[in-house]
Design a protein around this motif. Structure first.
Motif, PDB file in Angstrom:
ATOM      1  N   CYS A  22       1.119  -1.490   0.004  1.00  0.00           N
ATOM      2  CA  CYS A  22       0.023   0.338  -0.012  1.00  0.00           C
ATOM      3  C   CYS A  22       1.172   1.274   0.387  1.00  0.00           C
ATOM      4  CB  CYS A  22      -0.633   0.149   0.827  1.00  0.00           C
ATOM      5  SG  CYS A  22      -1.684  -1.648   1.410  1.00  0.00           S
ATOM      6  N   LEU A  23       2.286   1.396   1.044  1.00  0.00           N
ATOM      7  CA  LEU A  23       2.968   2.390   0.958  1.00  0.00           C
ATOM      8  C   LEU A  23       3.528   3.027  -0.184  1.00  0.00           C
ATOM      9  CD1 LEU A  23       3.820   1.960   4.401  1.00  0.00           C
ATOM     10  CD2 LEU A  23       2.507   3.657   3.855  1.00  0.00           C
ATOM     11  N   ALA A  69       0.426   4.750   9.190  1.00  0.00           N
ATOM     12  CA  ALA A  69       0.961   4.223   8.414  1.00  0.00           C
ATOM     13  C   ALA A  69       0.570   4.572   7.042  1.00  0.00           C
ATOM     14  CB  ALA A  69       2.409   2.984   8.164  1.00  0.00           C
ATOM     15  N   ILE A  70      -0.223   4.555   6.703  1.00  0.00           N
ATOM     16  CA  ILE A  70      -1.448   5.278   5.985  1.00  0.00           C
ATOM     17  C   ILE A  70      -0.955   6.862   6.028  1.00  0.00           C
ATOM     18  CG2 ILE A  70      -3.550   5.024   4.189  1.00  0.00           C
ATOM     19  CD1 ILE A  70      -1.519   2.190   3.985  1.00  0.00           C
ATOM     20  N   ALA A  71      -2.061   7.247   7.517  1.00  0.00           N
ATOM     21  CA  ALA A  71      -2.336   8.206   7.573  1.00  0.00           C
ATOM     22  C   ALA A  71      -1.077   9.079   7.409  1.00  0.00           C
ATOM     23  CB  ALA A  71      -2.870   8.715   8.702  1.00  0.00           C
ATOM     24  N   GLU A  72       0.169   8.297   7.985  1.00  0.00           N
ATOM     25  CA  GLU A  72       1.325   9.721   7.354  1.00  0.00           C
ATOM     26  C   GLU A  72       1.834   9.534   6.434  1.00  0.00           C
ATOM     27  OE1 GLU A  72       3.737   7.709  10.416  1.00  0.00           O
ATOM     28  OE2 GLU A  72       3.252   7.818  12.520  1.00  0.00           O
ATOM     29  N   ARG A  73       1.849   8.731   5.565  1.00  0.00           N
ATOM     30  CA  ARG A  73       2.731   8.804   3.687  1.00  0.00           C
ATOM     31  C   ARG A  73       1.345   9.950   3.324  1.00  0.00           C
ATOM     32  NH1 ARG A  73       5.802   5.632   2.368  1.00  0.00           N
ATOM     33  NH2 ARG A  73       6.752   4.546   4.003  1.00  0.00           N
ATOM     34  N   ALA A  74      -0.012   9.444   3.722  1.00  0.00           N
ATOM     35  CA  ALA A  74      -1.224  10.903   3.079  1.00  0.00           C
ATOM     36  C   ALA A  74      -0.646  12.178   3.359  1.00  0.00           C
ATOM     37  CB  ALA A  74      -2.001  10.799   3.453  1.00  0.00           C
ATOM     38  N   ALA A  75       0.035  12.504   4.716  1.00  0.00           N
ATOM     39  CA  ALA A  75       0.289  13.763   4.930  1.00  0.00           C
ATOM     40  C   ALA A  75       1.977  14.188   4.697  1.00  0.00           C
ATOM     41  CB  ALA A  75       0.404  13.523   6.819  1.00  0.00           C
ATOM     42  N   ARG A  76       2.706  13.011   4.216  1.00  0.00           N
ATOM     43  CA  ARG A  76       4.081  13.108   3.095  1.00  0.00           C
ATOM     44  C   ARG A  76       3.923  13.274   2.213  1.00  0.00           C
ATOM     45  NH1 ARG A  76       8.291   8.590   3.112  1.00  0.00           N
ATOM     46  NH2 ARG A  76       7.861   8.012   5.097  1.00  0.00           N
ATOM     47  N   HIS A  77       3.081  13.015   1.443  1.00  0.00           N
ATOM     48  CA  HIS A  77       3.085  13.442   0.556  1.00  0.00           C
ATOM     49  C   HIS A  77       1.820  14.892   0.030  1.00  0.00           C
ATOM     50  CE1 HIS A  77       5.321  10.994  -1.135  1.00  0.00           C
ATOM     51  NE2 HIS A  77       4.585   9.383  -0.817  1.00  0.00           N
ATOM     52  N   ARG A  78       0.913  14.844   0.989  1.00  0.00           N
ATOM     53  CA  ARG A  78       0.286  16.002   0.749  1.00  0.00           C
ATOM     54  C   ARG A  78      -1.225  15.649  -0.025  1.00  0.00           C
ATOM     55  NH1 ARG A  78      -0.647  18.678   4.758  1.00  0.00           N
ATOM     56  NH2 ARG A  78      -1.703  20.338   4.088  1.00  0.00           N
ATOM     57  N   MET A  79      -1.499  14.418   0.335  1.00  0.00           N
ATOM     58  CA  MET A  79      -2.747  13.826  -0.678  1.00  0.00           C
ATOM     59  C   MET A  79      -3.834  13.013   0.061  1.00  0.00           C
ATOM     60  SD  MET A  79      -0.136  10.568  -2.673  1.00  0.00           S
ATOM     61  CE  MET A  79      -1.067  10.435  -3.445  1.00  0.00           C
ATOM     62  N   TYR A  80      -4.601  13.635  -1.067  1.00  0.00           N
ATOM     63  CA  TYR A  80      -6.146  12.022  -0.215  1.00  0.00           C
ATOM     64  C   TYR A  80      -5.690  11.269  -0.604  1.00  0.00           C
ATOM     65  CZ  TYR A  80      -8.242  16.759  -0.301  1.00  0.00           C
ATOM     66  OH  TYR A  80      -8.395  17.782   0.497  1.00  0.00           O
ATOM     67  N   VAL A  81      -5.858  10.118   0.693  1.00  0.00           N
ATOM     68  CA  VAL A  81      -6.315   8.158   0.099  1.00  0.00           C
ATOM     69  C   VAL A  81      -7.681   8.290   0.550  1.00  0.00           C
ATOM     70  CG1 VAL A  81      -4.252   7.062   0.836  1.00  0.00           C
ATOM     71  CG2 VAL A  81      -3.371   8.586   0.522  1.00  0.00           C
ATOM     72  N   LYS A  82      -7.839   7.220  -0.333  1.00  0.00           N
ATOM     73  CA  LYS A  82      -9.161   6.745  -0.212  1.00  0.00           C
ATOM     74  C   LYS A  82      -8.465   4.633   0.557  1.00  0.00           C
ATOM     75  CE  LYS A  82     -12.779   4.233  -0.504  1.00  0.00           C
ATOM     76  NZ  LYS A  82     -13.718   2.895  -1.604  1.00  0.00           N
ATOM     77  N   ASP A 104      -3.200  15.858   5.093  1.00  0.00           N
ATOM     78  CA  ASP A 104      -2.854  16.610   6.637  1.00  0.00           C
ATOM     79  C   ASP A 104      -2.843  15.308   7.422  1.00  0.00           C
ATOM     80  OD1 ASP A 104      -5.126  16.486   7.600  1.00  0.00           O
ATOM     81  OD2 ASP A 104      -5.308  18.518   8.321  1.00  0.00           O
ATOM     82  N   GLY A 105      -3.335  14.193   6.702  1.00  0.00           N
ATOM     83  CA  GLY A 105      -3.214  12.949   7.511  1.00  0.00           C
ATOM     84  C   GLY A 105      -4.306  12.692   7.933  1.00  0.00           C
ATOM     85  N   ALA A 106      -5.091  13.703   8.626  1.00  0.00           N
ATOM     86  CA  ALA A 106      -6.818  13.449   9.579  1.00  0.00           C
ATOM     87  C   ALA A 106      -7.569  12.783   8.879  1.00  0.00           C
ATOM     88  CB  ALA A 106      -7.300  14.670   9.525  1.00  0.00           C
ATOM     89  N   LEU A 107      -8.108  12.063   9.307  1.00  0.00           N
ATOM     90  CA  LEU A 107      -9.518  11.453   8.863  1.00  0.00           C
ATOM     91  C   LEU A 107     -10.418  11.946   8.713  1.00  0.00           C
ATOM     92  CD1 LEU A 107     -10.360   8.689   7.818  1.00  0.00           C
ATOM     93  CD2 LEU A 107     -10.994   8.194  10.422  1.00  0.00           C
ATOM     94  N   LEU A 108     -10.862  12.222   7.635  1.00  0.00           N
ATOM     95  CA  LEU A 108     -11.969  12.955   6.588  1.00  0.00           C
ATOM     96  C   LEU A 108     -13.496  12.384   6.471  1.00  0.00           C
ATOM     97  CD1 LEU A 108     -10.639  14.422   3.892  1.00  0.00           C
ATOM     98  CD2 LEU A 108     -10.078  14.985   6.069  1.00  0.00           C
ATOM     99  N   GLY A 109     -13.369  10.839   6.728  1.00  0.00           N
ATOM    100  CA  GLY A 109     -14.109  10.214   6.525  1.00  0.00           C
ATOM    101  C   GLY A 109     -13.859   8.575   7.230  1.00  0.00           C
ATOM    102  N   GLN A 110     -15.478   7.874   6.787  1.00  0.00           N
ATOM    103  CA  GLN A 110     -15.716   6.213   6.506  1.00  0.00           C
ATOM    104  C   GLN A 110     -16.838   6.276   6.364  1.00  0.00           C
ATOM    105  OE1 GLN A 110     -14.543   4.279  10.735  1.00  0.00           O
ATOM    106  NE2 GLN A 110     -13.685   5.651  11.453  1.00  0.00           N
ATOM    107  N   SER A 111     -16.926   4.842   5.385  1.00  0.00           N
ATOM    108  CA  SER A 111     -18.125   4.339   4.584  1.00  0.00           C
ATOM    109  C   SER A 111     -18.203   2.887   5.104  1.00  0.00           C
ATOM    110  CB  SER A 111     -18.080   4.292   3.203  1.00  0.00           C
ATOM    111  OG  SER A 111     -18.806   3.744   2.889  1.00  0.00           O
ATOM    112  N   ASP A 112     -18.650   1.950   5.728  1.00  0.00           N
ATOM    113  CA  ASP A 112     -19.087   0.852   5.956  1.00  0.00           C
ATOM    114  C   ASP A 112     -19.799   0.325   5.107  1.00  0.00           C
ATOM    115  OD1 ASP A 112     -17.811   1.111   8.500  1.00  0.00           O
ATOM    116  OD2 ASP A 112     -19.747   0.989   9.798  1.00  0.00           O
ATOM    117  N   LYS A 113     -19.170  -0.734   4.519  1.00  0.00           N
ATOM    118  CA  LYS A 113     -20.248  -1.684   3.142  1.00  0.00           C
ATOM    119  C   LYS A 113     -21.253  -2.298   4.280  1.00  0.00           C
ATOM    120  CE  LYS A 113     -19.044  -5.035   0.379  1.00  0.00           C
ATOM    121  NZ  LYS A 113     -17.951  -6.223   0.016  1.00  0.00           N
TER     122      LYS A 113
END
Length: 546
Positions: A22-23, A69-82, A104-113
């Protein structure tokens, strides 16, 4: 323009290896200057467990090392990651959940299947609330996962609540995901879709040969089908990965294009929806009650020519469908059917209404008023109030008239009434309507569909969408398993043809189990349905129809 990416990868039972993959793909997306990347479903662990306790134990927790780790990588690259993972809930549930991290690595939302597929029902719990629409500087984002895109409700709910960009994480071996189920959700809602699928084995490698043998399929058919893609609001795929191998695809898109819901005639396809009409969809889902129809039935779509109609009816088809714009009268068509047992479907204007007529040699057998108003027929102000069902010797028939064919809700209303065959006299305008829309209406509802229209030169534009008896892994296949999950068999009228005829299978409409424990119709998601029948204060700026 916004650069978005879809990353396809393999994920097994080693959580550390899965995280590394993933990373690696997030880094690759950053190297391609993507502002948003979508990863597949169940990235933390295969969706195969020995028990519910095993699934709960292997699931992610908020703030654990995997998600951190996913959140930190999103913040490192200044990206949105789903990314799609399983989440262990404090109340003991385990959900399949899409999570979106911001730059910024913040959790913006969740979607349960909301719709679980097959063995997922054994180990996971379905989502109890509808997926959120997340307002971001990029645009309004909605999330869904895999089986939620094989039927219409979840993506439709996100679209009617204003989502512009839908992110679909998949864990699918089905080859018709990429060809049908993914792009149709973009086209029917006029939104962008970014879809990321798995590659590699979807089951534990050491158990795969035995499971494949038990199911009677080649082991590689239980691999992720890949073909991750980015789809424009008109249904055109603008970037697509191969069917095998780790891959990243990206495209520069104008997200605001998803705000224009107009067809070429000016009709806003969301503004003219009729939510109150769809209220029966929210009834407690139940398994099919009506008996099966005939095993096979000859049908035809024909030009509005009396000689062609008479000749075709005499040759044996029991159902003939004429294009919407046919100028023949009911009396003329009835006369052409004399000496046969065939029924024919045509349309007529009745005052300020358009009716689909069902006729046979004895006269008019029934009618169906068009349900939706569109700009194509500004005179059409008198609309119907329900989908009628006609009991015929070979099964149950519904008529979907004119522009009612644009709305997935129309066919869903037929499906919950246990219809076997749908006749569609319509006027296709946009390419997606016949290429994606009608095949999906057949697939997601288990309906045989016979459709007829005319091109601008008066030529026949028609096709028959027949249900195959080779349906998913849970039926005995007559031939080799192809990886298709629910795509119908299509017979299309060639250029210059006066008719197209084929066999449909009314009895196959009884089998709606797309996988163990997953019924395409009875399993429709109630949280998403609630949004489809709600009358929003404002969905669009389109003025009232005249």
């Amino acid at each position: 323009m916004t650069r978005v990416a879809a990353a396809q990868l393999a994920a097994g039972t080693d959580v550390a290896e899965n995280l590394d993959a993933c990373l690696r793909m997030i880094d690759a997306a950053a190297a391609a200057n993507a502002e948003l990347v979508v990863l597949p479903e169940f990235c933390n662990h295969l969706s195969w467990y020995t028990s519910r306790a095993h699934a709960y134990r292997m699931a992610c927790r908020p703030g654990d090392s995997f998600l951190t780790a996913i959140a930190e990588r999103a913040a490192r690259h200044r990206m949105y990651v789903k990314i799609g993972v399983t989440l262990a809930r404090a109340d003991g549930r385990t959900t399949g959940t899409g999570v979106l991290f911001g730059p910024d690595g913040a959790l913006l939302g969740q979607s349960d299947k909301q719709i679980l597929m097959g063995a997922e029902n054994d180990h996971l719990d379905p989502g109890e609330t509808d997926s959120p629409v997340i307002d971001t500087p990029l645009g309004r984002i909605g999330m869904y996962a895999c089986m939620e895109g094989v039927t219409c409700e979840v993506a439709r709910s996100l679209a009617v609540r204003g989502a512009q960009l839908l992110l679909n994480s998949l864990n699918s071996f089905a080859t018709d995901e990429a060809s049908l189920h993914i792009p149709v959700r973009a086209a029917e809602n006029k939104v962008w879709v970014v879809a990321a699928n798995k590659v590699g084995p979807l089951l534990p490698a050491q158990q795969l040969p035995a499971i494949a043998a038990r199911l009677g399929v080649p082991p590689d058919r239980l691999h992720g089908a890949g073909e991750s893609q980015i789809v424009a609001p008109d249904g055109a795929t603008v970037a697509k990965a191969p069917a095998t191998g780790e891959s990243l695809v990206f495209a520069d898109i104008d997200i605001d294009l998803a705000d224009d819901k107009r067809r070429p005639d000016g009709t806003d396809i969301l503004a003219v929806r009729r939510p109150r009409l769809y209220a029966p969809l929210l009834a407690e889902p139940s398994l099919r009650q009506a008996p099966a129809g005939m095993d096979t039935l000859q049908v035809a779509a024909v030009l509005p020519d009396l000689d062609v109609i008479a000749e075709t009816a005499s040759a044996g088809p029991e159902l003939l469908v004429l294009p919407e714009t046919a100028t023949l009268s009911a009396a003329q068509v009835i006369a052409a059917l004399q000496g046969t047992s065939a029924h024919a479907v045509l349309t007529v204007r009745v005052g300020d209404a358009q009716h689909g007529l069902l006729v046979n040699a004895g006269g008019i057998a029934g009618y169906q008023p068009q349900l939706h108003r569109t700009h194509r027929h500004p005179w059409l102000t008198d609309t119907g109030s329900r989908v009628e069902v006609f009991e015929l010797p070979w099964g149950r028939l519904a008529l979907v008239v004119g522009d009612d064919a644009l709305f997935p809700e129309t066919f869903r209303l037929a499906a919950i009434q246990d219809v076997d065959v749908v006749a569609v006299p319509h006027s296709p305008v946009e390419r997606w309507e016949s290429r994606l829309g009608l095949p999906e209406r057949s697939a997601e509802n288990r309906l045989n569909v016979v459709a007829a229209g005319l091109d601008p030169q008066g030529g026949l534009v028609a096709a028959v969408y027949a249900l195959s008896p080779d349906f998913t892994l849970w039926t005995a296949w007559s031939g080799p398993f192809t990886g298709v999950i629910s795509h119908p068999e299509i017979t299309t009228a060639p250029p210059g043809a006066t008719r197209v005829h084929a066999l449909v299978r009314p009895a196959q409409a009884v089998n709606r189990n797309v996988s163990k424990g997953t019924d395409l119709v009875a399993g429709r998601p109630r949280p998403a349905l609630a949004a489809l029948i709600r009358e929003p204060a404002t969905l669009t700026t389109q003025p009232e129809l005249p």
